[in-house]
Motif scaffolding. Structure first.
Motif, PDB file in Angstrom:
ATOM      1  N   ASP A 254      44.675  48.117  42.852  1.00 53.11           N
ATOM      2  CA  ASP A 254      45.313  46.810  42.783  1.00 53.11           C
ATOM      3  C   ASP A 254      45.633  46.238  44.152  1.00 53.11           C
TER       4      ASP A 254
ATOM      5  N   GLU B 178      40.908  42.139  42.240  1.00 53.86           N
ATOM      6  CA  GLU B 178      40.857  41.889  40.798  1.00 53.86           C
ATOM      7  C   GLU B 178      39.563  42.446  40.198  1.00 53.86           C
ATOM      8  N   SER B 179      38.465  42.237  40.917  1.00 51.42           N
ATOM      9  CA  SER B 179      37.176  42.779  40.495  1.00 51.42           C
ATOM     10  C   SER B 179      36.568  43.537  41.679  1.00 51.42           C
TER      11      SER B 179
ATOM     12  N   ASN C  95      42.139  39.771  47.135  1.00 53.81           N
ATOM     13  CA  ASN C  95      42.652  40.726  46.151  1.00 53.81           C
ATOM     14  C   ASN C  95      41.509  41.579  45.601  1.00 53.81           C
TER      15      ASN C  95
END
Length: 194
Positions: free
Chosen positions: A185, A107-108, A105
């Motif tokens: 995202d 996320e960061s 993902n």
């Protein structure tokens, strides 16, 4: 009847495609072909020798010399006569790099995160070219020193991160890599960055 022009290998993706004189209305338009912009990028930004640049574009050295000469003449005339400069960009694909704390993902996405992910975007399709551990993370190195060199090997056009320091921005810019500060995202957000 002339022969068809061979397809050039182009890696530069212009972030800006139009330049207009400020002082007074422009008198004409000078169109810089994508191959001409590539030649200027290879010679004047990356400081390659003509032989190396010709190999990169997959053309002969005399052909590269002709392309570069045409590009420089067009730019000179545009500056002297006050023309608008438009850069042709027929290459719809581009290569995006980002650093992420996860392979699954986004996320960061910071230059100091654990992984480097390289994606190719072509015809609204996203393909992961490579993923590997980020030396900035593992060896505690400076992003401005490490990342531009790595990204050049993959012919990256865009580096994406939620926050990019000035040193890294300048280092990327010097290599012709556009830095974009943006949070995404999902992978599909990589489409239409330019």
């Amino acid at each position: 009847m002339g022969r068809d022009k061979n397809k050039r290998n182009l890696i530069f993706k212009p972030a800006f495609k139009d330049f207009i004189p400020e002082n007074k209305p422009f008198t004409g338009v000078t169109v810089l072909l994508d191959e001409e912009m590539e030649a200027i990028y290879l010679m004047d930004v990356l400081n390659l020798y003509q032989e190396e640049a010709a190999i990169s574009m997959e053309v002969s050295r005399p052909t590269f010399t002709r392309i570069l000469k045409n590009a420089r003449q067009k730019l000179t005339r545009a500056l002297v006569y006050g023309n608008k400069i438009s850069i042709q960009d027929d290459n719809l694909g581009y290569i995006v790099a980002l650093c992420s704390s996860s392979l699954e993902n986004f996320e960061s996405i910071l230059a100091t995160d654990k992984y480097v992910l390289i994606y190719k975007i072509q015809n609204n399709e996203i393909k992961l070219l490579d993923s590997f551990e980020n030396e900035v993370f593992s060896k505690k190195l400076k992003p401005a020193i490490v990342l531009p060199q790595i990204l050049m090997k993959y012919k990256v056009n865009i580096f994406l991160s939620t926050r990019i320091g000035e040193g890294l921005k300048n280092s990327l810019f010097a290599k012709g890599i556009q830095a974009i500060e943006k949070q995404i995202d999902k992978k599909e957000d990589l489409i239409n960055l330019v």
